[in-house]
Scaffold this motif. Structure first.
Motif, mmCIF file in Angstrom:
data_model
loop_
_atom_site.group_PDB
_atom_site.id
_atom_site.type_symbol
_atom_site.label_atom_id
_atom_site.label_comp_id
_atom_site.label_asym_id
_atom_site.label_seq_id
_atom_site.Cartn_x
_atom_site.Cartn_y
_atom_site.Cartn_z
ATOM 1 N N ALA A 41 20.234 16.842 78.031
ATOM 2 C CA ALA A 41 19.268 17.941 77.882
ATOM 3 C C ALA A 41 17.909 17.396 77.425
ATOM 4 O O ALA A 41 16.858 17.821 77.924
ATOM 5 C CB ALA A 41 19.790 18.975 76.892
ATOM 6 N N ASN A 42 17.934 16.440 76.497
ATOM 7 C CA ASN A 42 16.689 15.828 76.031
ATOM 8 C C ASN A 42 16.077 14.961 77.127
ATOM 9 O O ASN A 42 14.854 14.919 77.283
ATOM 10 C CB ASN A 42 16.952 14.976 74.782
ATOM 11 N N ASP A 77 14.341 17.226 79.567
ATOM 12 C CA ASP A 77 13.110 17.700 78.932
ATOM 13 C C ASP A 77 12.025 16.626 78.989
ATOM 14 O O ASP A 77 10.883 16.891 79.356
ATOM 15 C CB ASP A 77 13.407 18.109 77.487
ATOM 16 N N SER A 135 13.032 22.684 80.052
ATOM 17 C CA SER A 135 14.283 22.813 79.300
ATOM 18 C C SER A 135 15.464 22.843 80.271
ATOM 19 O O SER A 135 15.288 23.045 81.481
ATOM 20 C CB SER A 135 14.274 24.109 78.479
ATOM 21 N N VAL A 136 16.663 22.662 79.737
ATOM 22 C CA VAL A 136 17.861 22.744 80.573
ATOM 23 C C VAL A 136 17.989 24.139 81.179
ATOM 24 O O VAL A 136 18.392 24.282 82.336
ATOM 25 C CB VAL A 136 19.127 22.372 79.767
ATOM 26 N N ASN A 137 17.646 25.175 80.413
ATOM 27 C CA ASN A 137 17.728 26.541 80.949
ATOM 28 C C ASN A 137 16.824 26.718 82.166
ATOM 29 O O ASN A 137 17.238 27.305 83.174
ATOM 30 C CB ASN A 137 17.362 27.569 79.871
ATOM 31 N N TYR A 186 9.902 17.590 81.949
ATOM 32 C CA TYR A 186 9.066 18.512 81.168
ATOM 33 C C TYR A 186 9.511 19.969 81.280
ATOM 34 O O TYR A 186 8.693 20.887 81.316
ATOM 35 C CB TYR A 186 7.586 18.388 81.559
#
Length: 196
Positions: free
Chosen positions: A169-170, A173, A179-181, A177
């Motif tokens: 997930a990081n 990001d 988020s996972v969502n 750039y």
């Protein structure tokens, strides 16, 4: 396979990778693998069931799949999440044998939303063929989405972040750039457009 996977991932194994073939009965008996598992990479060798004639597209497809696992294993110091590892393996496999995407299409017909968590669950329960099939196809579509949106440079960057120890997930990001969502939302939109 060595050249193609190496070009895609910009990594060529320096040592030989032995491929050991088994009859299906021996493979199942020795390794206690059930269901759709027909081979694996064990950190040194590729072990496969000899289930088809070498002229059948399934033969190089299986080798490409397992060889990709060997490269990813070394490239990421065994830190690659299963969904990305399998997605890349199916991507390389699909160069020799096309995917049907029947599980993806069935999920889309039901109005299902795909998630990374769902893929991980499917790989954890190999006894449920439809759930596992959806995970393999879904993981493949994640790789197709990443390549379409960010190319091989983006995918290699993601693998590099994962190798450095970042949670996926990081890594998403930092590399993309988002988020996972947001990543999952964009991936679902991509899949619906491409496969529905």
């Amino acid at each position: 396979i060595y050249s193609r996977v190496g070009k895609d991932l910009r990594y060529y194994l320096s040592a030989d990778t032995p491929i050991i073939f088994y009859t299906e009965a021996d493979f199942r008996n020795i390794f206690k693998e059930n269901g759709i598992v027909r081979g694996f990479y064990d950190g040194g060798s590729i072990r496969l069931i000899f289930i088809t004639d070498p002229d059948n597209p399934l033969f190089p497809a299986l080798i490409a799949h397992e060889y990709t696992h060997a490269v990813i294993s070394i490239l990421t110091d065994n830190k690659c999440p299963v969904w990305l590892n399998e997605g890349l393996a199916v991507f390389e496999q699909s160069r020799y044998m096309a995917s049907s995407y029947r599980y993806i299409r069935a999920a889309l017909d039901k109005g299902s939303r795909l998630s990374i968590k769902q893929l991980e669950q499917g790989f954890a329960t190999l006894d449920d063929v439809s759930m596992t099939g959806l995970s393999y196809e879904g993981a493949h579509t994640v790789v197709l989405f990443i390549l379409d949106k960010w190319g091989w440079a983006g995918l290699r960057g993601l693998l590099g972040s994962i190798k450095e120890g970042r949670y996926f997930a990081n890594a998403i990001d930092e590399e993309f750039y988002i988020s996972v969502n947001v990543f999952e939302k964009m991936w679902n939109e991509y899949v619906r457009k491409k496969f529905k």
